[in-house]
Design a protein around this motif. Structure first.
Motif, PDB file in Angstrom:
ATOM      1  N   ASN A 182       0.831  -1.210   0.000  1.00 16.43           N
ATOM      2  CA  ASN A 182       0.000   0.000   0.000  1.00 16.43           C
ATOM      3  C   ASN A 182       0.863   1.256   0.000  1.00 16.43           C
ATOM      4  OD1 ASN A 182      -2.655  -1.154   0.076  1.00 16.43           O
ATOM      5  ND2 ASN A 182      -2.351  -1.653   2.234  1.00 16.43           N
TER       6      ASN A 182
ATOM      7  N   TRP B 295      -8.294   0.839   1.337  1.00 18.28           N
ATOM      8  CA  TRP B 295      -7.521   1.781   2.144  1.00 18.28           C
ATOM      9  C   TRP B 295      -8.341   2.379   3.284  1.00 18.28           C
ATOM     10  CZ3 TRP B 295      -4.277   4.862  -2.041  1.00 18.28           C
ATOM     11  CH2 TRP B 295      -3.299   4.008  -2.550  1.00 18.28           C
TER      12      TRP B 295
ATOM     13  N   ASN C  38      -5.477  -2.055   5.070  1.00 17.12           N
ATOM     14  CA  ASN C  38      -4.846  -0.759   4.779  1.00 17.12           C
ATOM     15  C   ASN C  38      -3.497  -0.502   5.446  1.00 17.12           C
ATOM     16  OD1 ASN C  38      -5.575  -0.250   7.407  1.00 17.12           O
ATOM     17  ND2 ASN C  38      -7.083   1.350   6.930  1.00 17.12           N
TER      18      ASN C  38
ATOM     19  N   VAL D 158      -1.055  -4.142  -1.704  1.00 14.52           N
ATOM     20  CA  VAL D 158      -2.171  -3.403  -2.288  1.00 14.52           C
ATOM     21  C   VAL D 158      -3.101  -4.402  -2.968  1.00 14.52           C
ATOM     22  CG1 VAL D 158      -1.008  -2.960  -4.499  1.00 14.52           C
ATOM     23  CG2 VAL D 158      -2.807  -1.411  -3.695  1.00 14.52           C
TER      24      VAL D 158
END
Length: 333
Positions: A107, A144, A150, A156
């Protein structure tokens, strides 16, 4: 007579030298021996800050032999051999050296890409609930904004093939081919069906549909579970785990089985292996779907975690909470 013997000796030596030189030239021309990786650093850091490890050039057996399928099918939920058909025939493939991300793209790394380019944030489908043998997904899921996904160091998710390709290009990289991915995932193991070796997975092998997942997504007792959970195996995470939480493979790569499915560059064709070139195959020239590899945090059966599995192929615009990616860089001659 003495002169004749000396001349014969000279000729023999000359022929021997020519043979040696010829062999040397042939070796230099052979793709199997032109491995530039011997001159390359073992690790590099990409533009996106990701650590990458050198995967040496080499030859391996890609796919699954038809004789192995009946035993593999016994471990799947439906006992269905046809699911493995696109892994055949097993064939010899040579792959040039390349660098691969040690971890799946996180992320934190993807946020830098979004901030630098204005690319849209991840959003797609996420599991809402499980009732009996039915999974209910919700659209508009924003990973997210969800604490289960998140973390900066979590992979991701909810990225399309196009998203992954755009990120890779921004980072000066590319997506791996199927051949590169499978070669790297095997980590040098020969004759094994899984990243860790043989079934079942050993403790710390990866993030799969386990005991923790079963508690987070229980099914009603009157219905069978949608998943065949890996009973007795517990990786500690119901959803995605921080990258690098489990044991690396022989090449030092993490999460090559489980955590998130990883997009490959190739278009999918179920019979591609029958005509695949031996050296650096890159898949069909066109298609409707792209291949994903490796299984994810809610995969359990041998079909999805099998290192040769290529049964998951999706529209390049599809996105879900179990789909991510990692990148590679070619070794420049």
């Amino acid at each position: 007579m003495g002169c004749t013997m000396k001349l014969a000796t000279v000729v023999t030596i000359a022929v021997s030298l020519l043979l040696i030189v010829g062999i040397s030239i042939a070796q230099k021309d052979s793709p199997q021996t032109s491995d530039k990786s011997k001159e390359m650093p073992k690790e590099i850091i990409g533009k996106d800050g990701a650590k990458m490890v050198l995967i040496p050039a080499g030859e391996f057996q890609m796919g699954t032999d038809a004789s192995e399928i009946p035993e593999l099918a016994k471990l799947t939920k439906d006992k269905e051999s046809s699911w493995f058909a696109d892994e055949t025939p097993r064939h010899t493939v040579f792959v040039d050296a390349f660098y691969m991300d040690v971890y799946e793209v996180t992320n934190a790394q993807y946020k830098k890409f979004v901030q630098a380019t204005g690319h849209k944030e991840p959003e797609g489908f996420g599991i809402d609930r499980v009732e009996g043998n039915t999974i209910y997904f919700k659209s508009g899921f924003k990973p997210w904004a969800d604490k289960s996904y998140n973390g900066d160091n979590q992979p991701v998710v909810c990225v399309t093939w196009e998203d992954a390709k755009a990120y890779a290009e921004w980072a000066g990289k590319r997506l791996p081919t199927e051949a590169e991915w499978e070669y790297a995932a095997r980590g040098g193991l020969v004759g094994k069906g899984y990243v860790w070796g043989d079934w079942p997975p050993l403790e710390g092998s990866g993030n799969f549909a386990d005991e923790t997942f079963k508690k987070a997504f229980p099914s009603k007792e009157e219905f069978p579970n949608y998943w065949i959970f890996i009973n007795g195996y517990d990786d500690g995470y119901a959803c995605t785990a921080p990258v690098g939480s489990y044991k690396p493979n022989g090449y030092g790569l993490y999460d090559m089985a489980g955590n998130v499915w990883e997009w490959c560059a190739d278009w999918y064709n179920s019979i591609y292996y029958a005509t695949s070139p031996k050296s650096n195959p890159r898949g069909p020239d066109s298609g409707s779907f792209h291949v994903l590899r490796g299984g994810s945090w809610h995969d359990d059966i041998t079909l999805n975690l099998h290192v040769a599995n290529r049964n998951i192929y999706l529209n390049p615009m599809y996105l879900n909470s179990n789909i991510g990616f990692r990148c590679v860089v070619s070794v420049t001659p």
